[in-house]
Scaffold this motif. Structure first.
Motif, PDB file in Angstrom:
ATOM      1  N   GLY A 200       0.970  -1.230   0.044  1.00  0.00           N
ATOM      2  CA  GLY A 200       0.012   0.150  -0.214  1.00  0.00           C
ATOM      3  C   GLY A 200       0.685   1.404  -0.080  1.00  0.00           C
ATOM      4  O   GLY A 200       0.537   2.290  -0.540  1.00  0.00           O
ATOM      5  N   TRP A 201       1.991   1.142   0.726  1.00  0.00           N
ATOM      6  CA  TRP A 201       2.964   2.263   0.710  1.00  0.00           C
ATOM      7  C   TRP A 201       3.342   2.615  -0.589  1.00  0.00           C
ATOM      8  O   TRP A 201       3.504   3.922  -0.993  1.00  0.00           O
ATOM      9  N   VAL A 202       3.989   1.581  -1.331  1.00  0.00           N
ATOM     10  CA  VAL A 202       4.292   1.836  -2.558  1.00  0.00           C
ATOM     11  C   VAL A 202       3.543   2.497  -3.656  1.00  0.00           C
ATOM     12  O   VAL A 202       3.830   3.236  -4.274  1.00  0.00           O
ATOM     13  N   ARG A 206       3.466   6.158  -5.280  1.00  0.00           N
ATOM     14  CA  ARG A 206       3.560   6.717  -6.702  1.00  0.00           C
ATOM     15  C   ARG A 206       2.535   7.713  -6.844  1.00  0.00           C
ATOM     16  O   ARG A 206       2.613   8.424  -7.912  1.00  0.00           O
ATOM     17  N   ASP A 207       1.359   7.467  -6.313  1.00  0.00           N
ATOM     18  CA  ASP A 207       0.299   8.708  -6.515  1.00  0.00           C
ATOM     19  C   ASP A 207       0.572   9.903  -6.022  1.00  0.00           C
ATOM     20  O   ASP A 207       0.495  11.163  -6.529  1.00  0.00           O
ATOM     21  N   MET A 208       1.337   9.879  -4.805  1.00  0.00           N
ATOM     22  CA  MET A 208       1.638  11.263  -4.302  1.00  0.00           C
ATOM     23  C   MET A 208       2.741  11.901  -4.874  1.00  0.00           C
ATOM     24  O   MET A 208       2.630  13.120  -5.147  1.00  0.00           O
ATOM     25  N   ALA A 237       5.214   5.873   9.815  1.00  0.00           N
ATOM     26  CA  ALA A 237       4.095   4.805  10.407  1.00  0.00           C
ATOM     27  C   ALA A 237       4.405   3.366   9.524  1.00  0.00           C
ATOM     28  O   ALA A 237       4.383   2.146  10.417  1.00  0.00           O
ATOM     29  N   LEU A 238       4.865   3.219   8.365  1.00  0.00           N
ATOM     30  CA  LEU A 238       5.484   2.305   7.710  1.00  0.00           C
ATOM     31  C   LEU A 238       6.357   1.382   8.296  1.00  0.00           C
ATOM     32  O   LEU A 238       6.486   0.402   8.814  1.00  0.00           O
TER      33      LEU A 238
END
Length: 324
Positions: A200-202, A206-208, A237-238
């Motif tokens: 989810g982080w990856v 990409r979107d951010m 957090a990750l």
């Protein structure tokens, strides 16, 4: 001999996690600001009679671990240059080493330029970025002036380039200069292997990154700041979701984040971010930097930075000549 200087960069959209550990390819793009403080100055000189490279770091013979990281990059450069001679490398770093202030980024960016020049290579910025990346992923961005976008992808595709952005400033708040117990490289591997949120982080990064490029082009300071702080909070957090959990931020770090929120409450554009360490950086407008620094100086040692130049050649300092 050849001497280069490079400055650290602080990521606005964070890089955390590799798609390829050998080629140092990021799992997602990132966006950063190269600073004009805490430079690394590195001199490289051919040592044709030596059987091994030698590294003098901040006036001391480097450890085997540090030398091995440098040799890894030098071997790549030698292969591309078609050269075999070893190098004597002298490097002085003005940033707190290993404390999350991007000292490895400036170090490997300066090394890549100094070594490539000493071996007679004629490299463009993209090629230099790829070389620097092989030592430290974030070094790919310190080759670039101002705001940089580091592309993910294959070896040839993964390099950083400058993008348009409004004037930005950062106030670094150094809270602890001790070397990190867990390096970024080690923590990235642990996070990728154990966090249930890594995928989810990856995807969100990409979107951010795409949103940040748009915000920079539009000169939207508020959105740039919001994305910067959000990326940092998501990254930490990750990291804390790893098994075992890894903690870089301290209670003192969180006080600086709270200061940013307080200053925004009175109408100042101030946003907090932190790399893999306890120290925090406040992103703001250049005209507000001095005021922000005054508010932050009660919390730690402050330094004001503006957009800096990418890696560039300089005359070797007297201290390097004495060793050479």
């Amino acid at each position: 001999m050849s001497t280069a200087r490079a400055h650290p960069n602080i990521a606005l959209i964070k890089y955390w996690g590799k798609a390829d550990d050998e080629l140092m390819l990021p799992a997602a793009p990132s966006v950063s600001l190269t600073l004009d403080i805490f430079p690394t100055t590195t001199t490289a000189r051919l040592a044709p009679t030596s059987h091994r490279d030698r590294l003098i770091l901040n006036g001391q013979e480097a450890s085997e671990k540090a030398l091995a990281r440098v040799e890894r990059v030098l071997d790549v450069i030698r292969d591309q240059a078609g050269r075999s001679e070893k190098l004597l490398v002298i490097s002085d770093n003005e940033a707190p080493t290993g404390a999350g202030m991007a000292s490895s980024a400036s170090g490997f960016a300066a090394l890549a330029l100094a070594a490539a020049t000493e071996y007679g290579m004629d490299v463009n910025t993209a090629q230099l970025s790829r070389l620097a990346r092989r030592g430290s992923g974030s070094a790919a961005r310190s080759v670039i002036s101002g705001v940089a976008l580091w592309h993910a992808g294959t070896d040839e595709e993964s390099f950083a380039e400058e993008i348009s952005a409004p004037p930005l400033a950062m106030v670094s708040v150094v809270l602890n200069t001790a070397h990190k117990k867990i390096t970024s490289r080690e923590a990235m591997v642990t996070t990728r292997a154990t966090s249930p949120y890594y995928c989810g982080w990856v995807e969100s990064t990409r979107d951010m990154a795409a949103q940040m490029v748009d915000a920079c082009k539009a000169g939207d300071m508020q959105r740039i700041g919001e994305l910067t702080e959000l990326s940092a909070l998501r990254m930490h957090a990750l990291i804390m979701s790893s098994e075992p959990p890894i903690h870089y931020l301290t209670s003192a770090s969180w006080r600086v984040f709270e200061l940013a929120r307080t200053l925004r409450g009175v109408g100042l554009d101030v946003y907090a971010t932190a790399d893999a360490g306890p120290n925090v950086v406040l992103l703001t407008r250049p005209e507000l930097a001095a005021e922000v620094a005054r508010h932050a100086e009660a919390l730690g040692k402050v330094s004001i930075a503006h957009a800096g130049n990418g890696a560039y050649l300089v005359e070797e300092p007297e201290s390097h000549r004495e060793v050479l």
